[in-house]
Design a protein around this motif. Structure first.
Motif, PDB file in Angstrom:
ATOM      1  N   ASP A 275       0.846  -1.040  -0.195  1.00 50.43           N
ATOM      2  CA  ASP A 275      -0.256  -0.241   0.038  1.00 50.43           C
ATOM      3  C   ASP A 275       0.560   1.087  -0.615  1.00 50.43           C
ATOM      4  OD1 ASP A 275      -1.688   2.391   0.413  1.00 50.43           O
ATOM      5  OD2 ASP A 275      -2.464   1.180   2.400  1.00 50.43           O
ATOM      6  N   PRO A 276       0.952   2.246  -1.110  1.00 48.27           N
ATOM      7  CA  PRO A 276       1.306   3.528  -1.523  1.00 48.27           C
ATOM      8  C   PRO A 276       1.353   4.322  -0.121  1.00 48.27           C
ATOM      9  CG  PRO A 276       0.234   3.597  -3.134  1.00 48.27           C
ATOM     10  CD  PRO A 276       0.095   2.104  -2.499  1.00 48.27           C
ATOM     11  N   ILE A 277       0.318   4.660   0.930  1.00 48.61           N
ATOM     12  CA  ILE A 277      -0.222   5.576   1.175  1.00 48.61           C
ATOM     13  C   ILE A 277       0.369   5.586   2.734  1.00 48.61           C
ATOM     14  CG2 ILE A 277      -1.961   6.468   2.572  1.00 48.61           C
ATOM     15  CD1 ILE A 277      -2.554   6.951  -0.944  1.00 48.61           C
ATOM     16  N   ILE A 278       0.961   6.946   2.751  1.00 50.78           N
ATOM     17  CA  ILE A 278       2.179   6.620   4.143  1.00 50.78           C
ATOM     18  C   ILE A 278       1.243   7.231   5.537  1.00 50.78           C
ATOM     19  CG2 ILE A 278       3.969   8.399   5.819  1.00 50.78           C
ATOM     20  CD1 ILE A 278       5.219   6.525   3.516  1.00 50.78           C
ATOM     21  N   GLN A 279       1.181   6.264   6.241  1.00 53.23           N
ATOM     22  CA  GLN A 279       0.072   6.392   7.232  1.00 53.23           C
ATOM     23  C   GLN A 279       0.337   7.040   8.714  1.00 53.23           C
ATOM     24  OE1 GLN A 279      -1.931   2.329   7.678  1.00 53.23           O
ATOM     25  NE2 GLN A 279      -2.050   2.159   5.514  1.00 53.23           N
ATOM     26  N   ARG A 280       1.075   7.890   8.676  1.00 57.69           N
ATOM     27  CA  ARG A 280       1.489   7.703   9.565  1.00 57.69           C
ATOM     28  C   ARG A 280       2.050   9.993   8.989  1.00 57.69           C
ATOM     29  NH1 ARG A 280      -0.035   4.563  11.480  1.00 57.69           N
ATOM     30  NH2 ARG A 280       0.625   2.897  13.048  1.00 57.69           N
ATOM     31  N   PRO A 281       2.384  11.085  10.209  1.00 57.82           N
ATOM     32  CA  PRO A 281       3.162  12.279  10.162  1.00 57.82           C
ATOM     33  C   PRO A 281       3.272  12.327   9.409  1.00 57.82           C
ATOM     34  CG  PRO A 281       1.687  12.184  12.056  1.00 57.82           C
ATOM     35  CD  PRO A 281       1.497  10.294  11.696  1.00 57.82           C
ATOM     36  N   VAL A 282       4.329  13.367   8.308  1.00 60.83           N
ATOM     37  CA  VAL A 282       5.434  13.447   7.713  1.00 60.83           C
ATOM     38  C   VAL A 282       5.699  14.771   7.913  1.00 60.83           C
ATOM     39  CG1 VAL A 282       7.006  12.929   5.819  1.00 60.83           C
ATOM     40  CG2 VAL A 282       4.715  11.828   6.579  1.00 60.83           C
ATOM     41  N   LEU A 283       6.890  14.592   8.155  1.00 64.22           N
ATOM     42  CA  LEU A 283       7.535  16.339   7.370  1.00 64.22           C
ATOM     43  C   LEU A 283       8.910  16.365   6.458  1.00 64.22           C
ATOM     44  CD1 LEU A 283       8.441  18.998   9.625  1.00 64.22           C
ATOM     45  CD2 LEU A 283      10.350  18.411  10.220  1.00 64.22           C
TER      46      LEU A 283
END
Length: 341
Positions: A275-283
């Motif tokens: 699954d290519p979706i990053i499921q966590r907050p990203v900076l």
């Protein structure tokens, strides 16, 4: 290129990470990882969270000294492994051993050994690729992701020639042209035989040299074979340069396997069903003077990252060193937000 004197600075400050000896752990049979693990105030009872710092090319865990100095005093634990190809960490010559899934599992094994459940993953350069794959494979073990001078690319087949052609069309020059040299059979030997010339260009005081003498096809090879020199960046200390030189001299072939494995698409079979979706907050933190990892492309990642903060600083490629105070403040503000939720 006219040779110029090298400008460096001394570094008399004692950093927290200087007080800790690197340790080693066998993450899998026959596969050793060298790492430094620093508990905040040597007391884990009051720890806010743990950072997993992943360095890029051709760096080492030394690159994170400013972040460790800051966040250890803010009651965060810090774990810094030397990645495959570096130091005493497993450094095979076989390109096929540099699969990201394998390396992610190595990191998971190291976390298990240290009894660490969830981490904030921070990557720079190639470290961002391993960091975002860690989030894809282990979202349950990740609180958030910080990418510095590197972005997120969803799993896909990679075509270097097409990427170079696209970059020239969009930016007017070949941002990835230097990859042609890095994947060449003689690249490691040329770099090892021209350490000072390579170091000058890698940390050039004038970041525009990356646009003219590093990125375009053939330029880096010519720079090294001609023994060109230039003034080095003053934000790097004598100790920084000694550490950098040490990792070049120890051998470049394993380190260049990070590039060769990408061009050979050895990760596709593992990642095609992810699954290519990053499921966590990203900076995402980029530099306006980084002419290889273009900062304004970070916005294109929003289709895969719902919670994405983007910060651009006036810096070149080594932003966490050049603008360490700004990077630390930005990370701390962001981390306070994600930990509060």
């Amino acid at each position: 290129m006219i040779s110029k004197s090298v400008q460096t600075q001394t570094d008399d400050q004692q950093y927290i990470y200087d007080k800790f000896e690197a340790e080693n752990f066998e993450v899998a049979p026959g596969i050793n990882y060298e790492y430094i693990y620093i508990k905040a105030n040597n007391n884990n009872n009051n720890t806010k969270a743990t950072f997993l710092f992943l360095h890029g090319f051709p760096e080492s865990f030394h690159s994170w000294k400013y972040q460790v100095e800051y966040f250890a005093h803010q009651n965060f634990d810090c774990l810094m492994p030397n990645l495959m190809g570096y130091g005493k960490t497993y450094s095979p010559l076989n390109m096929n051993e540099y699969k990201r899934k394998l390396m992610v599992n190595h990191l998971g094994s190291l976390l298990d050994y240290l009894n660490l459940n969830k981490v904030i993953v921070v990557g720079h350069d190639w470290g961002t690729q391993l960091a975002n794959r860690f989030v894809l494979y282990y979202p349950q073990r990740t609180l958030g992701l910080v990418m510095i001078n590197g972005g997120y690319g969803a799993p896909a087949l990679f075509d270097l020639d097409l990427a170079i052609e696209y970059s020239k069309k969009v930016y007017g020059y070949e941002t990835l042209g230097y990859w042609k040299f890095f994947v060449a059979d003689d690249a490691a030997e040329i770099m090892e035989n021209n350490v000072e010339s390579f170091t000058d260009l890698a940390f050039a005081m004038d970041p525009l040299l990356w646009k003219t003498d590093l990125a375009p096809i053939g330029k880096l090879r010519n720079w090294l074979l001609n023994g060109n020199t230039t003034t080095r960046a003053s934000y790097m200390t004598d100790d920084d340069y000694r550490n950098f030189r040490q990792y070049i001299v120890e051998g470049m072939k394993p380190k260049l396997n990070w590039y060769r494995s990408q061009v050979a698409n050895i990760n596709w079979n593992d990642e095609m069903s992810l699954d290519p979706i990053i499921q966590r907050p990203v900076l995402s933190i980029g530099g306006t003077k980084d002419y290889v990892v273009i900062a304004n492309t970070a916005a294109e990642q929003k289709r895969y990252i719902a919670d994405l903060d983007i910060i651009t600083l006036e810096a070149a490629h080594w932003t966490m060193i050049e603008k360490s105070d700004e990077v630390n403040r930005a990370m701390h503000i962001w981390i306070k937000r994600i930990l509060s939720t």
